[in-house]
Design an enzyme around this catalytic site. Sequence first.
Site, short mmCIF file in Angstrom:
data_model
loop_
_atom_site.label_atom_id
_atom_site.label_comp_id
_atom_site.label_asym_id
_atom_site.label_seq_id
_atom_site.Cartn_x
_atom_site.Cartn_y
_atom_site.Cartn_z
N ASP A 146 0.83 -1.20 0.00
CA ASP A 146 0.00 0.00 0.00
C ASP A 146 0.87 1.26 0.00
O ASP A 146 1.96 1.29 0.57
CB ASP A 146 -0.90 0.01 1.24
CG ASP A 146 -1.72 1.27 1.35
OD1 ASP A 146 -2.62 1.45 0.53
OD2 ASP A 146 -1.43 2.10 2.25
N GLU A 164 1.01 -0.49 -5.15
CA GLU A 164 0.00 0.54 -5.35
C GLU A 164 0.73 1.86 -5.68
O GLU A 164 0.96 2.69 -4.82
CB GLU A 164 -0.88 0.71 -4.11
CG GLU A 164 -2.08 1.60 -4.37
CD GLU A 164 -2.58 2.32 -3.13
OE1 GLU A 164 -3.76 2.70 -3.12
OE2 GLU A 164 -1.81 2.53 -2.18
#
Length: 680
Positions: free
Chosen positions: A337, A391
Amino acid sequence: MENKSETGRKAGDYAIFDIDPLLKSFRADIGLRMRSYESMKKRLLGGEYESLSSYANGHMFFGFHRAENAWVYREWAPNARSVCLFGDFNGWNRLSHPLRSIGNGVWEIRVEGDIPHGSKVRILIDTANEQLERIPLYCKRVVQNPANMSFDGQIWAPLEAFTWKNDGFRRNQEEPLLIYETHVGMSGEKAGITSYSEFAENMLPRVKRLGYNAVQIMAVMEHPYYGSFGYQISNFFAVSSRFGTPDEFKALVDAAHELDIAVLLDLVHSHAATNETEGLARFDGTVYQFFHEGAKGDHPQWGSKLFNYGNPAVVHFLLSNLKFWLEEYHLDGFRFDGVTSMLYHDHGLGGVFNDYRKYFSMNTDVEALTYLQLAAELCKEIRPECVLAAEDMSGMPGMCLPIADGGVGFDYRLGMGAPDFWVKYLKERKDEDWNIGALWYELTQRRPMEKVIGYCESHDQALVGDKTIMFWLADKEMYWHMSKSETNLAIDRAIALHKMIRLITCTCAGEAYLNFMGNEFGHPEWIDFPREGNGNSYHYARRQWSLADDKTLKYHYLEDFDMAMLNLVKKDNLLESRSNMKFCDEGAKVLAYHKGRFMFFFNFHPVNDYEIGLAALQPANGDEIGFAAADAERWVEVLHTNSQAFGGYRVSDEISLSGNGGNRLLRIDRRSAVVFDTVI
């Protein structure tokens, strides 16, 4: 004598420059990236370790470990003058069990006898200025006291170790990666928190039936605030006790593997919660133990702490964390993330990456890039087949190329531009104003030889304050007109475009595909976690599966189509094949392309059907198959979005192709797509 690598290349002449010749202008920047990686790796291993895997063993040294008739506990707290262990095992006496310093900021104690499984523990750190109660850094379980909402570490050492039944599971590499993005706590229909065990029992069979072969699970690492969606981590080695025990999470993973479903963890190494008692922030009284000091250590939007990736001790902690999750829980990979936030000192906020110079400047955080390379190398050492997804909305060159080629070493980048594109079009454009060429460009443009996970929406679009695609399409009409007993033009449009958007995104936007749970059937509610503003309600922190299961409602049409679409793309690992445009009529809103052995035809026009002469489909350079019109006699229709089985209006015996030989004609219904297996 020239210095050459094992590949025969000159030192510094990485394959990334052949893959993307435009990067040759940034040879010095790529060289800096690689020297930083090599330097940090050498610094970490120091001639003492053979590999990153043999180095990243912090969890095997620190924390609680059984010894003969005793427990050994070690902690890292460089700023401490003294450290004491206490808990219910010693009546919460904060001073009776002091640790001794063994050098380099490491403290140790041997506790004779037994500390029972399930015991709650904390430590007291005495610095020059204050006394701090903390939870041990490497606790595998952290539990919350419902009386005062405080957290304690918990000894997790059941007498019988968990027995894995599917230890040898490996993901089927012959199928495309089809990811079902999930959140355990809100995966049930009840207005409450769903457990790991309930997820394993109820959700995994559903995921299997739908046709997805991987689950990406959010919010597993311990986080104090439920509404953070698991992105404000406090305890990096602890499975969130909100959903169950470590063994229950292991059972979930084992059950997924039994169903041939890979398990990916949504990993947060980009930042950490500001919580002090139960987190990393000021653990030993200093900010700099884990994070940058001053403004550099605080994320301006997330309100969280930012790691100092240039500190070898921090890198050791994070790499050990990766190894722990891979080995302790048999995970099949990670979705990292917040990678864009890591890559740039300004965290990519408000930036537009429309120039290669945006990737290589003083704004680039080379230390963070180095950490990502080391993380990728470590994970591949431990599990070569594991999946690593970044990401990164910036499109950093080389993110998904091997380190040896000058890359960062990940397998996939999240295709974050596609959902933004769809929201923009659905929000700002009328159907008749869609630009088909722009749509094609957005879904097919990506960095050469770097794989992408395509998706049209994820959990981000399902949160309160945003809208899912189905909500953009149908709005409030979906609350009143989803019964199969009535016809509604807004719902007809929504169902038709929902299927088309998914089909073109799945087949054009990447080499893998992702969907957030419930979005496949157009879930009608947003996500809103319990908070003061909604009366601490769980009403919107759940998924209403009964809507898709009710055959009197139209939701199941979308779910059935999603299943058929996934079944199609599994054939010949279809997503690995390139999508080649064959025909585009901007005025008619018609697009045709081939992928592998399949031909795809889309008619996005809101009113007009379209008839295309297949002789117009001329072969192009690089075509995998020929497209002479006569060949169409052997084409087999395999999917039609306007089929009655999927909520459309096309009867099953209708013929799409007509005519003979070179005069073959194809009729494409308005707002529909049809797929043919060319069988040539």
